[in-house]
Design an enzyme around this catalytic site. Structure first.
Site, PDB file in Angstrom:
ATOM      1  CG  ASP A   1      -0.073  63.333  24.952  1.00 52.38           C
ATOM      2  OD1 ASP A   1       0.191  61.996  25.020  1.00 52.38           O
ATOM      3  OD2 ASP A   1       0.154  64.135  25.738  1.00 52.38           O
TER       4      ASP A   1
ATOM      5  CE  LYS B   1      -2.100  66.736  27.051  1.00 50.94           C
ATOM      6  NZ  LYS B   1      -1.036  66.674  26.250  1.00 50.94           N
TER       7      LYS B   1
ATOM      8  CE  LYS C   1       0.550  64.867  29.274  1.00 46.00           C
ATOM      9  NZ  LYS C   1       1.233  64.523  28.177  1.00 46.00           N
TER      10      LYS C   1
END
Length: 225
Positions: free
Chosen positions: A96, A156, A184
């Site tokens: 991430d 994300k 996400k």
């Protein structure tokens, strides 16, 4: 209230995150055990715990995820790339990565793209954290397109340090992504209703440190307790 929501199993959507600076090896072990028990998609720890998590989850379904350039995204590209490479060597299969927000806002799109593209070459799955609460809708769209073009697997919404991703953010990213990548949502997901709203809006992963509590609340919600 339960009648307003579909009976979706939220567990497979969850990245079970432990991103507190005082996390202990015992907590990492607990998070890994819970991820395996409840069939969460992944665990997410700081890079220093990747090797331990990879050992604990060897041969099991949950993926090992870590954060890169977290939480500001303001470290140099060389540092981010090394951090990513080391994490993968230690057993991470998902990264991430926080986008360089300063570059994005300054219009340095080539630099943003290059940084993400280099990191995407290091790991099977890269989720680019856009930190949507700090961006305009136009900037969100630009960041999303840059990330996808660079090879990102997921867009994300947030680190959680500057607020969480909203249903509106997820809907916008879904519109931009057109199912080319996953989405996400992360930050401040405290109830099963919030989780389900985000999934229904288009989220394919949810980042939360409250995963087990969410499942307990969900069971009560659908049992009418």
């Amino acid at each position: 209230m339960a009648a307003d929501y579909p009976s979706i199993d939220i567990a497979p959507f969850i990245d079970h995150a432990l991103l507190t600076p005082t996390a202990s090896p015992e907590e990492v072990k607990q998070w890994c055990q819970e991820a395996d028990r409840y069939n969460f998609a992944a665990v997410c720890f700081y890079p220093s715990f990747v090797r331990l998590a990879a050992e604990l989850l060897r041969g099991k379904n949950p993926k090992v995820c870590t954060v890169i350039g977290f939480p500001s995204g303001a470290t140099t590209s060389a540092v981010k790339l090394y951090e990513a490479q080391e994490a993968v060597e230690n057993g991470a299969t998902e990264l991430d990565v926080v986008i360089n927000l300063s570059w994005l806002k300054a219009g340095k799109t080539e630099e943003v793209h290059r940084e993400i593209a280099e990191i995407c070459e290091t790991a099977p799955v890269v989720k680019v954290i856009l930190e949507t609460n700090l961006l305009t809708d136009t900037e969100k769209r630009i960041a999303a397109e840059l990330s996808m073009d660079a090879g990102a697997s997921f867009l994300k919404t947030s680190t959680g340090f500057n607020g969480g991703g909203t249903v509106a953010d997820v809907q916008l990213l879904k519109e931009v992504a057109r199912e080319r990548v996953g989405i996400k949502a992360s930050g401040g997901i405290r109830t099963p209703e919030q989780a389900l709203d985000l999934i229904m809006a288009g989220a394919t992963r949810l980042g939360t440190s409250r995963a087990v509590d969410l499942l307990r609340q969900r069971d009560k919600l659908f049992k009418g307790e």
